[in-house]
Scaffold this motif. Sequence first.
Motif, short mmCIF file in Angstrom:
data_model
loop_
_atom_site.label_atom_id
_atom_site.label_comp_id
_atom_site.label_asym_id
_atom_site.label_seq_id
_atom_site.Cartn_x
_atom_site.Cartn_y
_atom_site.Cartn_z
N MET A 25 18.26 23.07 41.17
CA MET A 25 17.26 22.99 40.09
C MET A 25 17.75 23.68 38.82
N LYS A 26 18.44 24.82 39.04
CA LYS A 26 18.98 25.58 37.91
C LYS A 26 20.06 24.75 37.19
N LEU A 27 20.81 24.04 38.01
CA LEU A 27 21.88 23.18 37.48
C LEU A 27 21.29 22.11 36.56
N VAL A 28 20.15 21.53 37.00
CA VAL A 28 19.50 20.45 36.23
C VAL A 28 18.94 21.01 34.92
N SER A 29 18.28 22.19 35.01
CA SER A 29 17.69 22.77 33.79
C SER A 29 18.79 23.21 32.82
N ASN A 30 19.89 23.70 33.36
CA ASN A 30 21.04 24.08 32.54
C ASN A 30 21.62 22.86 31.82
N PHE A 31 21.72 21.77 32.57
CA PHE A 31 22.23 20.51 32.01
C PHE A 31 21.29 19.99 30.92
N ARG A 35 19.24 21.74 29.11
CA ARG A 35 19.31 22.62 27.95
C ARG A 35 20.51 22.25 27.06
N LYS A 36 21.62 21.99 27.72
CA LYS A 36 22.83 21.61 26.97
C LYS A 36 22.64 20.27 26.28
N LEU A 37 21.91 19.39 26.97
CA LEU A 37 21.69 18.03 26.43
C LEU A 37 20.80 18.08 25.18
N CYS A 38 19.93 19.08 25.09
CA CYS A 38 18.97 19.18 23.98
C CYS A 38 19.53 19.93 22.77
N LYS A 39 20.65 20.64 22.97
CA LYS A 39 21.20 21.44 21.86
C LYS A 39 22.32 20.66 21.17
#
Lengths: 191, 45
Positions: free
Chosen positions: A1-7, A9-13
């Motif tokens: 789940m952390k991996l998905v949220s990290n991904f 976050r990167k996708l939105c910046k």
Amino acid sequence: MKLVSNFWRKLCKPSNAAVGVVIGMGFVGGILFWGAFNTGMEATNSEAFCASCHEPIVNEIKETIHYSNRSGVRAICSDCHVPHNWADKIVRKVQASKEVFAFVMGNISTEEKFYARRKHLALREWQRMKENDSQECRNCHDFDFMDFSEQGQRSVKQHSTALASGEKTCVDCHKGIAHQLPDMSDVPGWQ
Amino acid sequence: MSTLEYIIWQILGYSAMPLILLIGFVGVSVFTVWILSLTSDKERS
């Protein structure tokens, strides 16, 4: 789940990379994905792939005009059993996942089981071709360019009436043109 | 094939198309973000 949220976050910046680099990577990635996808699709259209489950009937075509003929043009399994246009092909491939499941479950794992199920498989395929007006036949055989003077009397009679009017379609008469026929008792028109 | 079976497979077949494109987008995104995180975006948290 952390991996998905990290991904995510990167996708939105915004990236530090130049816009051209990001677009270029997306473009190249798109080409690679589409190339790989189509390569996979083509691999599952090959005769070797079909033979991995249906070997007995793949061999039967070698005795027919669709394999060897005076002009050297030949059909492989997918030419007749897989729609050629992209959308219908995808639908057929998804439907074929059920057939893969049946094979894994061992429905046709031996030659005996395969021949026992042969009529059922043939009836399904004939019905499919009847429903699409023998589209896979028509990919190569065009009624508009049929030269009746080159056909036998019986063919001319049937083609100029039943086929021309749309009352019948190719597969209604041309069953078993690339494979041996199963038991044809109780098949309409084959008494 | 029964009518119900036919409808189910048609729905599954046609819904596979946007799914394929979506999987492609996600795949390319993951790969691109990964490459960028190794290069230009390496120092970012």
